[in-house]
Design a protein around this motif. Structure first.
Motif, short mmCIF file in Angstrom:
data_model
loop_
_atom_site.label_atom_id
_atom_site.label_comp_id
_atom_site.label_asym_id
_atom_site.label_seq_id
_atom_site.Cartn_x
_atom_site.Cartn_y
_atom_site.Cartn_z
N GLY A 1 -1.36 1.66 60.17
CA GLY A 1 -2.58 0.84 60.22
C GLY A 1 -3.81 1.68 60.49
O GLY A 1 -4.86 1.50 59.85
N ASP A 2 -3.69 2.63 61.42
CA ASP A 2 -4.82 3.53 61.71
C ASP A 2 -5.18 4.37 60.48
O ASP A 2 -6.36 4.57 60.17
N ALA A 3 -4.15 4.86 59.77
CA ALA A 3 -4.41 5.66 58.58
C ALA A 3 -5.12 4.83 57.50
O ALA A 3 -6.00 5.32 56.79
N CYS A 4 -4.74 3.55 57.40
CA CYS A 4 -5.41 2.66 56.44
C CYS A 4 -6.89 2.51 56.78
O CYS A 4 -7.75 2.62 55.90
N LEU A 5 -7.19 2.29 58.06
CA LEU A 5 -8.59 2.15 58.47
C LEU A 5 -9.38 3.43 58.21
O LEU A 5 -10.55 3.38 57.83
N GLN A 6 -8.74 4.57 58.41
CA GLN A 6 -9.42 5.84 58.15
C GLN A 6 -9.75 6.01 56.66
O GLN A 6 -10.82 6.51 56.31
N GLU A 7 -8.85 5.56 55.78
CA GLU A 7 -9.12 5.65 54.35
C GLU A 7 -10.26 4.72 53.93
O GLU A 7 -11.11 5.08 53.12
N VAL A 8 -10.27 3.52 54.50
CA VAL A 8 -11.37 2.59 54.22
C VAL A 8 -12.69 3.17 54.71
O VAL A 8 -13.72 3.09 54.03
N ALA A 9 -12.65 3.80 55.88
CA ALA A 9 -13.86 4.42 56.42
C ALA A 9 -14.39 5.50 55.49
O ALA A 9 -15.61 5.62 55.27
N ALA B 1 -9.21 0.34 44.86
CA ALA B 1 -8.78 1.54 44.14
C ALA B 1 -8.09 2.56 45.04
O ALA B 1 -7.46 3.51 44.54
N LEU B 2 -8.17 2.39 46.36
CA LEU B 2 -7.43 3.28 47.25
C LEU B 2 -5.93 3.17 47.00
O LEU B 2 -5.17 4.10 47.27
N GLY B 3 -5.52 1.99 46.52
CA GLY B 3 -4.12 1.80 46.15
C GLY B 3 -3.16 1.82 47.33
O GLY B 3 -1.99 2.22 47.19
N ILE B 4 -3.60 1.38 48.50
CA ILE B 4 -2.74 1.37 49.68
C ILE B 4 -1.81 0.15 49.58
O ILE B 4 -2.28 -0.99 49.56
N PRO B 5 -0.50 0.34 49.48
CA PRO B 5 0.42 -0.79 49.30
C PRO B 5 0.31 -1.80 50.44
O PRO B 5 0.25 -1.43 51.61
N HIS B 6 0.28 -3.09 50.06
CA HIS B 6 0.21 -4.18 51.04
C HIS B 6 0.87 -5.42 50.41
O HIS B 6 0.20 -6.40 50.07
#
Length: 312
Positions: free
Chosen positions: A191-199, A246-251
């Motif tokens: 979850g933290d890594a996801c937020l960092q990518e969005v940032a 477009a980050l393509g983070i699976p969810h």
């Protein structure tokens, strides 16, 4: 000795052209040098350029240095600029008066080049150190974006500036869709890594002068866009939806798409008397709520226009 960073800006305010030429020659190796020949012109230039250091003559015709300095100290856009008074008055009383007025230093005339250079160098370094400390205090530890406290302060400053100049100001609220489900499925580390990518995506989209992105809390982010019309803000919201998708983070558990998406609320206005930053944020928040209610993965403009859905 190491020279200050090239980005340092030094503003000389003096009504004597010879003094300006002399000071410019002394400090030009230490930063970008600007000058103004009156207090009023100096204030206008300072507000536009936000210099790290101002070399301010005390004895000027019309608005003297003390009057200019008082306006600098009262202006939220200029309070971080350090002022060094330059004056022919070298008595202890004159020096005390300058320091009591809020100046960081005092340079007497006739000017001595090594002394001027040493004092300017010292205060540029102090300004750089203070800026570094401010960055650390204003930064969100996880994402590296600005934190909510800093964003609220900058919003108030920009809101007042845009009201003064009657310019459109844009605010964007971003919420990662179904983020609790993401955390429950993958754990807090992912979850933290996801937020960092969005940032990182937000940083990519806010690089113009004055633009800033912040973490507003949890999975919610905020972006401040100076001088941005509703039409431009709508385009930005559409672009940002596409950029995050477009980050393509699976969810796979998300309701809008099988990857991470965001709902976005937008508000752009020219602040008028009676408007407040809090009301502007509330309008963006209501637009964000409408984006979520309409199915997520989209941006909505607070005035009722809907820039449209970004399909996975």
């Amino acid at each position: 000795m190491t020279a200050p960073a090239p980005k340092s800006t030094i503003l000389i305010i003096d009504d004597n052209a010879d003094t300006i030429r002399l000071l410019s020659a002394m400090v030009r190796e230490q930063g970008r040098v600007l000058f103004a020949t009156s207090g009023a012109a100096g204030l206008e230039l300072a507000r536009l350029q936000r210099p790290q250091l101002i070399l301010l003559d005390v004895e000027m015709q019309g608005m003297d240095g003390f009057a200019v300095n008082e306006q600098i100290r009262r202006d939220p856009d200029l309070r971080s600029s350090a002022v060094i008074f330059v004056t022919a008055q070298s008595s202890p009383e004159a020096e005390i008066a300058c320091l009591d007025a809020g100046a960081v230093d005092f340079i007497p005339k006739p000017l001595n080049a090594p002394v001027v250079q040493a004092r300017v160098r010292t205060h540029l370094r102090l300004q750089a150190a203070l800026a570094t400390l401010d960055d650390l205090a204003n930064q969100d530890g996880l994402t590296g974006l600005y934190n909510r406290r800093y964003f609220d302060r900058q919003l108030a400053t920009e809101f007042a500036r845009h009201r003064r100049h009657q310019l459109p100001l844009g605010v964007v609220l971003i919420d990662v869709d179904d983020f609790k489900l993401f955390n429950d499925r993958y754990g807090h580390q992912r979850g933290d890594a996801c937020l960092q990518e969005v940032a990182e995506a937000l940083i990519d989209g806010s690089r113009r002068p004055g633009e800033l992105a912040g973490r507003y809390g949890g999975e919610e982010f905020v972006v401040l866009l100076p001088n941005t019309t509703p039409e431009a803000l709508a385009r930005y919201g559409e672009w940002l939806c596409r950029r995050i998708a477009a980050l393509g983070i699976p969810h796979p558990g998300a309701s809008a798409a099988p990857h991470v998406t965001a709902s976005i609320g937008l508000c752009s206005l020219i602040p008028a008397d009676g408007d407040t930053p809090q009301a502007m944020l509330h309008a963006a928040d209501m637009a964000l709520y409408r984006a979520k209610r309409a199915g997520r993965n989209r941006s909505v403009l607070a005035d009722g226009a809907e820039p449209g859905e970004q399909v996975a």
